[in-house]
Scaffold this motif. Structure first.
Motif, PDB file in Angstrom:
ATOM      1  N   THR A   1      -5.309  -3.700  -2.966  1.00  0.00           N
ATOM      2  CA  THR A   1      -4.809  -4.174  -1.673  1.00  0.00           C
ATOM      3  C   THR A   1      -5.636  -3.581  -0.541  1.00  0.00           C
ATOM      4  OG1 THR A   1      -2.597  -4.242  -2.653  1.00  0.00           O
ATOM      5  CG2 THR A   1      -2.747  -4.481  -0.271  1.00  0.00           C
ATOM      6  N   ILE A   2      -5.979  -2.301  -0.642  1.00  0.00           N
ATOM      7  CA  ILE A   2      -6.851  -1.687   0.354  1.00  0.00           C
ATOM      8  C   ILE A   2      -8.218  -2.368   0.354  1.00  0.00           C
ATOM      9  CG2 ILE A   2      -8.151   0.416   0.900  1.00  0.00           C
ATOM     10  CD1 ILE A   2      -5.734   2.030   0.121  1.00  0.00           C
ATOM     11  N   GLN A   3      -8.759  -2.645  -0.833  1.00  0.00           N
ATOM     12  CA  GLN A   3     -10.047  -3.335  -0.916  1.00  0.00           C
ATOM     13  C   GLN A   3      -9.986  -4.688  -0.215  1.00  0.00           C
ATOM     14  OE1 GLN A   3     -10.650  -2.552  -5.376  1.00  0.00           O
ATOM     15  NE2 GLN A   3     -12.731  -2.819  -4.627  1.00  0.00           N
ATOM     16  N   GLY A   4      -8.894  -5.404  -0.394  1.00  0.00           N
ATOM     17  CA  GLY A   4      -8.751  -6.689   0.260  1.00  0.00           C
ATOM     18  C   GLY A   4      -8.712  -6.569   1.772  1.00  0.00           C
TER      19      GLY A   4
ATOM     20  N   ILE B   1      -0.899  10.026   3.691  1.00  0.00           N
ATOM     21  CA  ILE B   1      -0.868  10.356   5.119  1.00  0.00           C
ATOM     22  C   ILE B   1      -1.959   9.600   5.866  1.00  0.00           C
ATOM     23  CG2 ILE B   1      -1.211  12.216   6.793  1.00  0.00           C
ATOM     24  CD1 ILE B   1       0.018  14.119   4.688  1.00  0.00           C
ATOM     25  N   VAL B   2      -3.174   9.570   5.286  1.00  0.00           N
ATOM     26  CA  VAL B   2      -4.294   8.885   5.930  1.00  0.00           C
ATOM     27  C   VAL B   2      -4.035   7.381   6.029  1.00  0.00           C
ATOM     28  CG1 VAL B   2      -6.745   8.294   5.712  1.00  0.00           C
ATOM     29  CG2 VAL B   2      -5.976  10.630   5.234  1.00  0.00           C
ATOM     30  N   VAL B   3      -3.497   6.790   4.970  1.00  0.00           N
ATOM     31  CA  VAL B   3      -3.309   5.344   4.975  1.00  0.00           C
ATOM     32  C   VAL B   3      -2.189   4.942   5.936  1.00  0.00           C
ATOM     33  CG1 VAL B   3      -1.580   4.950   3.143  1.00  0.00           C
ATOM     34  CG2 VAL B   3      -3.505   3.388   3.397  1.00  0.00           C
ATOM     35  N   ILE B   4      -1.170   5.764   6.073  1.00  0.00           N
ATOM     36  CA  ILE B   4      -0.111   5.456   7.050  1.00  0.00           C
ATOM     37  C   ILE B   4      -0.684   5.462   8.462  1.00  0.00           C
ATOM     38  CG2 ILE B   4       2.001   6.356   8.112  1.00  0.00           C
ATOM     39  CD1 ILE B   4       2.886   7.243   5.316  1.00  0.00           C
ATOM     40  N   TYR B   5      -1.520   6.457   8.761  1.00  0.00           N
ATOM     41  CA  TYR B   5      -2.183   6.505  10.067  1.00  0.00           C
ATOM     42  C   TYR B   5      -3.062   5.264  10.273  1.00  0.00           C
ATOM     43  CZ  TYR B   5      -5.449   7.883  13.728  1.00  0.00           C
ATOM     44  OH  TYR B   5      -6.224   7.911  14.855  1.00  0.00           O
ATOM     45  N   SER B   6      -3.786   4.854   9.234  1.00  0.00           N
ATOM     46  CA  SER B   6      -4.679   3.707   9.332  1.00  0.00           C
ATOM     47  C   SER B   6      -3.902   2.418   9.544  1.00  0.00           C
ATOM     48  CB  SER B   6      -5.529   3.604   8.063  1.00  0.00           C
ATOM     49  OG  SER B   6      -6.300   4.771   7.881  1.00  0.00           O
ATOM     50  N   LEU B   7      -2.759   2.293   8.885  1.00  0.00           N
ATOM     51  CA  LEU B   7      -1.932   1.111   9.083  1.00  0.00           C
ATOM     52  C   LEU B   7      -1.406   1.039  10.514  1.00  0.00           C
ATOM     53  CD1 LEU B   7      -0.004   1.149   5.691  1.00  0.00           C
ATOM     54  CD2 LEU B   7      -1.519  -0.674   6.483  1.00  0.00           C
ATOM     55  N   ARG B   8      -1.033   2.183  11.074  1.00  0.00           N
ATOM     56  CA  ARG B   8      -0.606   2.220  12.485  1.00  0.00           C
ATOM     57  C   ARG B   8      -1.757   1.778  13.382  1.00  0.00           C
ATOM     58  NH1 ARG B   8       3.760   5.485  13.986  1.00  0.00           N
ATOM     59  NH2 ARG B   8       2.597   6.183  15.812  1.00  0.00           N
ATOM     60  N   ASN B   9      -2.965   2.208  13.063  1.00  0.00           N
ATOM     61  CA  ASN B   9      -4.135   1.842  13.840  1.00  0.00           C
ATOM     62  C   ASN B   9      -4.415   0.353  13.735  1.00  0.00           C
ATOM     63  OD1 ASN B   9      -6.384   2.341  15.490  1.00  0.00           O
ATOM     64  ND2 ASN B   9      -7.736   2.599  13.725  1.00  0.00           N
TER      65      ASN B   9
ATOM     66  N   ILE C   1       0.834  -1.207   0.000  1.00  0.00           N
ATOM     67  CA  ILE C   1       0.000   0.000   0.000  1.00  0.00           C
ATOM     68  C   ILE C   1       0.866   1.253   0.000  1.00  0.00           C
ATOM     69  CG2 ILE C   1      -1.635   1.347   1.369  1.00  0.00           C
ATOM     70  CD1 ILE C   1      -2.880  -1.330   2.250  1.00  0.00           C
ATOM     71  N   ILE C   2       1.876   1.299   0.860  1.00  0.00           N
ATOM     72  CA  ILE C   2       2.726   2.492   0.959  1.00  0.00           C
ATOM     73  C   ILE C   2       3.540   2.687  -0.311  1.00  0.00           C
ATOM     74  CG2 ILE C   2       4.659   3.544   2.184  1.00  0.00           C
ATOM     75  CD1 ILE C   2       3.574   2.288   4.753  1.00  0.00           C
TER      76      ILE C   2
END
Length: 404
Positions: free
Chosen positions: A306-309, A375-383, A267-268
């Motif tokens: 990948t996000i959809q999965g 930026i949003v997806v990095i935060y979401s991955l941390r979550n 994703i990144i």
């Protein structure tokens, strides 16, 4: 997707022939056409998803394909721009069928191979753009701007027959459920996703990515015609090249990279390459640099399936149709706003009275939106790591299967 690709190269000339507008003004009219299409698709995507959760995927797919074939014939006989708008609105109703297609993929996929299989259907989208635009450019140049609509109608109706006789139903009866009419209202179902702690951020990133990705279908034809003086055939060939690259990336790279490196890195990396490609297209000084910039742009497409999965794996099996309806609604909503943003930017910065002549402005805007998505997806991955009970930074993760 071949049918969609067929008409892309001829839209600027078709609008000009019906309205007498120059390229900058025709881009604005084209933006309104796409907005009308996407707005109706936004309204009907959750309807299609909900109906498919009740009655199965196959009958809804068949209804959509047959309706789309008839609608293309209406396009071909449109005498005025008003009738063209009517055709685009009907296409939005029946074109929401990819909601059901994605739900079909979710039905027949295991948790481990969903990203791969979403990538394969992405490859089908790309393959449509390998064949469609080049064919549309050839047909439009030789037989007129309305001829590709007849061919598109033929493809849709042949697809209907293929589905009728060869495609099996994917949703078994015990996984079907009664219709929840409230879920047919766009965004009502989205509120139900709050119970999945890590999903909302990915959905937002997905929406931003869809908004950025809309720059290509909205402005590519106008941008290349203005910047490089391309004709319909040149535009068609360029989209064929892009589609071929998309097919290879989605069919081959996505599943391999997810299996090899996991969702997080894919994703990144995907968002990073996509953003670099978008910047490259915006500032390409000639056709060579334009084609070079499309390579990282296309490879960046590994991020979306990948996000959809990831999202699909955190939703129950009997909600997959509704989930894909929500994601399609988000895509359609972004497609409502995108034409207004990108065609306006193109019109303003390509006009003779432009404050600064910069036809690549829409692609620069798309790159900025992708930065926000990253930026949003990095935060979401941390979550997601936190939900899994693993450290966000530092040592190697223990629960690799959950993180992936």
């Amino acid at each position: 997707m071949i049918g969609v690709g067929l008409i892309v190269p001829i839209i600027p000339d078709l609008i000009s022939s019906l309205t007498g507008q120059n390229l900058s003004d025709a881009a604005l009219t084209g933006g309104l056409l796409i907005t009308a299409y996407a707005g109706v698709q936004f309204l009907f995507a959750p309807v299609m998803g909900e109906l498919s959760d009740r009655f199965g995927r196959k009958p809804i797919l068949l209804l959509s394909l047959f309706g789309l074939g008839i609608d293309y014939i209406l396009h071909a006989f449109s005498p005025t721009i008003t009738w063209l708008f009517v055709g685009r609105i009907l296409a939005g109703v029946f074109g929401a069928s990819h909601t059901v297609a994605f739900a079909y993929i979710a039905d027949v996929s295991s948790k481990e191979n969903k990203a791969k299989n979403f990538g394969i259907i992405g490859a089908a989208f790309g393959l449509g753009f390998v064949i469609g635009p080049a064919l549309g450019g050839i047909i439009g140049e030789n037989w007129g701007v309305k001829a590709p609509f007849f061919v598109a109608a033929g493809f849709s109706l042949l697809n209907f027959l293929f589905g009728l006789f060869f495609v099996e139903e994917s949703l078994i009866p015990e996984n079907r459920r009664k219709i929840n009419f409230s879920k047919m209202i766009p965004f009502v179902a989205l509120s139900n996703l709050r119970k999945y702690k890590a999903v909302i951020g990915f959905v937002i990133a997905f929406a931003l990515a869809q908004l950025a990705g809309q720059v290509m279908p909205n402005t590519w034809s106008y941008y290349t015609m203005e910047s490089y003086e391309w004709n319909q055939l040149d535009v068609g060939i360029s989209l064929m090249v892009v589609g071929l690259l998309v097919s290879v990336v989605q069919a081959v790279l996505t599943g391999f990279l997810v299996k090899r490196f996991g969702n997080r890195k894919v994703i990144i990396w995907g968002f990073t390459l996509w953003t670099l490609g978008m910047f490259g297209i915006a500032f390409a000084g000639n056709a060579f640099y334009l084609y070079a910039a499309t390579v990282p742009y296309v490879i960046g497409g590994i991020a979306t399936p990948t996000i959809q999965g990831v999202v699909s794996n955190r939703v129950s099996d009997n909600e997959q149709g509704n989930l894909q309806g929500v994601l399609t609604s988000l895509s359609s909503l972004m497609a409502v706003f995108a034409p207004l943003i990108y065609t306006t930017l193109f019109s303003v910065y390509s006009a003779p009275q432009a404050p600064v002549y910069f036809p690549g402005a829409p692609f620069l805007a798309g790159a900025i939106i992708l930065i926000l998505a990253t930026i949003v997806v990095i935060y979401s991955l941390r979550n997601l790591l936190a939900v899994a009970g693993e450290p966000v930074l530092g040592n190697k993760l223990k629960n690799q299967s959950e993180i992936k």
